[in-house]
Design an enzyme around this catalytic site. Structure first.
Site, PDB file in Angstrom:
ATOM      1  N   VAL A 133      -2.376   5.747   1.067  1.00  0.00           N
ATOM      2  CA  VAL A 133      -3.654   4.742   1.310  1.00  0.00           C
ATOM      3  C   VAL A 133      -3.307   3.418   2.766  1.00  0.00           C
ATOM      4  CG1 VAL A 133      -4.212   2.432  -0.263  1.00  0.00           C
ATOM      5  CG2 VAL A 133      -3.066   4.547  -1.469  1.00  0.00           C
ATOM      6  N   LEU A 163       0.943  -1.494  -0.363  1.00  0.00           N
ATOM      7  CA  LEU A 163       0.117   0.397   0.190  1.00  0.00           C
ATOM      8  C   LEU A 163       0.851   1.353   0.018  1.00  0.00           C
ATOM      9  CD1 LEU A 163      -2.602  -0.976   2.481  1.00  0.00           C
ATOM     10  CD2 LEU A 163      -2.972  -0.863   0.157  1.00  0.00           C
ATOM     11  N   ASP A 164       0.934   2.258  -0.559  1.00  0.00           N
ATOM     12  CA  ASP A 164       1.222   3.481  -1.048  1.00  0.00           C
ATOM     13  C   ASP A 164       1.037   4.300   0.349  1.00  0.00           C
ATOM     14  OD1 ASP A 164       1.968   3.212  -3.592  1.00  0.00           O
ATOM     15  OD2 ASP A 164       0.509   3.868  -4.533  1.00  0.00           O
ATOM     16  N   PRO A 165       1.801   5.221   0.928  1.00  0.00           N
ATOM     17  CA  PRO A 165       1.883   6.002   2.225  1.00  0.00           C
ATOM     18  C   PRO A 165       0.865   6.447   2.777  1.00  0.00           C
ATOM     19  CG  PRO A 165       4.083   6.088   1.236  1.00  0.00           C
ATOM     20  CD  PRO A 165       3.192   5.148   0.258  1.00  0.00           C
TER      21      PRO A 165
END
Length: 328
Positions: free
Chosen positions: A74, A70-72
């Site tokens: 998200v 997961l991107d930061p």
């Protein structure tokens, strides 16, 4: 997502020797930690790697790994396997995901037209990873299982998306905006499910820290066993094959599973499908690919049922009976 509700076909009645192995619930606390899975509700801000590193530090283990980065920015479901359990992450490598996204359109959008466009995007789509992606930027296909409009308020829409692993939600929102002719960008994203694991089952990092502290300080691991799941749970969505005690160590050494070693299995499964191997004490042995369909496996008295791709159980947990047979 296939989450349970499979039928179990019993080929033969077989017992298991209590002297070898142990049910997951009977593991010592130290063993339980080393073969565990924790479903973290990742907050916005830290990267997935940072969250996994925090879990590793809290539990005092040498490694922890996550499934589905997961991107930061998200938030949401982040499965993290601990210590020996990291070898089981193969089970989630291609699992589908469910997200809820907040999209902002750059122009007014008609609700019925938006629903029609969302319907058009269901099925197989083509995507090229974004410029900032860590993977090679080449055109690839991904499956969009469903897109549901949850709310439309002015130029903001809340969209639920069930997609194949590796689908870029941000790019999907952008493409939807292009088809609508107004443009769009994603303002917020939350992952609410990975395979069979939903946000209702997640815990916060603080829960992990508190549970571990209570065990170390007071010797009570009740909370810890609720926060951490046995690694066997990582195979929740896969067809399971239970084997005789005499077949366990052979599988641990990478030998393919032959029909005489099979006691029972979940149906259906297809040839080439990923399956999970279990002992009769419900311990996870490893994963592999079915070499036959489940209907054929029901009739087999000899021949190979599945190959082994990944071993989780430590060799020697069950005695090497297959070597004895080879020597006689």
């Amino acid at each position: 997502m296939k989450c349970g509700n499979r039928e179990i076909f019993v080929k033969t009645q077989e017992s298991t020797n209590p002297e070898w192995g142990k049910p997951p619930s009977k593991r010592t606390t130290e063993e339980y930690i080393r073969y565990s899975l924790v479903l973290i509700d990742k907050p916005r801000g830290p990267s997935s790697h940072e969250v996994a590193a925090w879990v590793k530090k809290i539990l005092g283990v040498e490694r922890a790994g996550h499934a589905g980065t997961l991107d930061p920015k998200v938030s949401g479901v982040l499965p993290i396997a601990v210590a020996e359990g990291t070898k089981a992450l193969l089970a989630l490598s291609r699992s589908d995901k469910v997200y809820v996204a907040v999209a902002k359109f750059h122009g007014d959008v008609d609700e019925e037209k938006l629903k029609a466009v969302l319907n058009e995007f269901q099925g197989v789509i083509y995507q090229k990873p974004p410029l900032r992606s860590s993977v090679k930027r080449q055109l690839r296909t991904r499956h969009v299982y469903s897109l549901e409009l949850l709310e439309l308020d002015g130029r903001y829409a809340v969209i639920k998306m069930h997609v194949e692993a590796g689908t870029y939600a941000r790019k999907l929102i952008h493409d939807i905006g292009e088809v609508l002719g107004v443009g769009a960008n994603m303002r917020e994203l939350r992952r609410i499910a990975v395979s069979c694991y939903t946000e209702d089952e997640t815990v916060a990092l603080q829960d992990v820290a508190d549970a571990y502290y209570i065990w170390r300080r007071y010797g009570d691991d009740t909370y810890l066993r609720r926060v951490l799941l046995p690694i066997e749970e990582i195979a929740r969505h896969l067809p399971k094959i239970w084997v005789r005690d005499s077949a366990v160590d052979a599988l641990c050494n990478g030998a393919p599973l032959a029909a005489p070693g099979v006691v029972k299995f979940e149906t259906p499964f297809s040839k080439g499908e990923l399956v999970a191997f279990f002992t009769l004490k419900d311990e996870l042995i490893g994963f592999g690919r079915a070499l036959v369909e489940s209907e054929e496996a029901k009739k087999m008295e000899r021949g190979l049922v599945a190959r082994v791709d990944r071993v989780i159980m430590r060799r020697g947990t069950y005695p090497p009976m297959w070597k004895r047979k080879q020597q006689t």
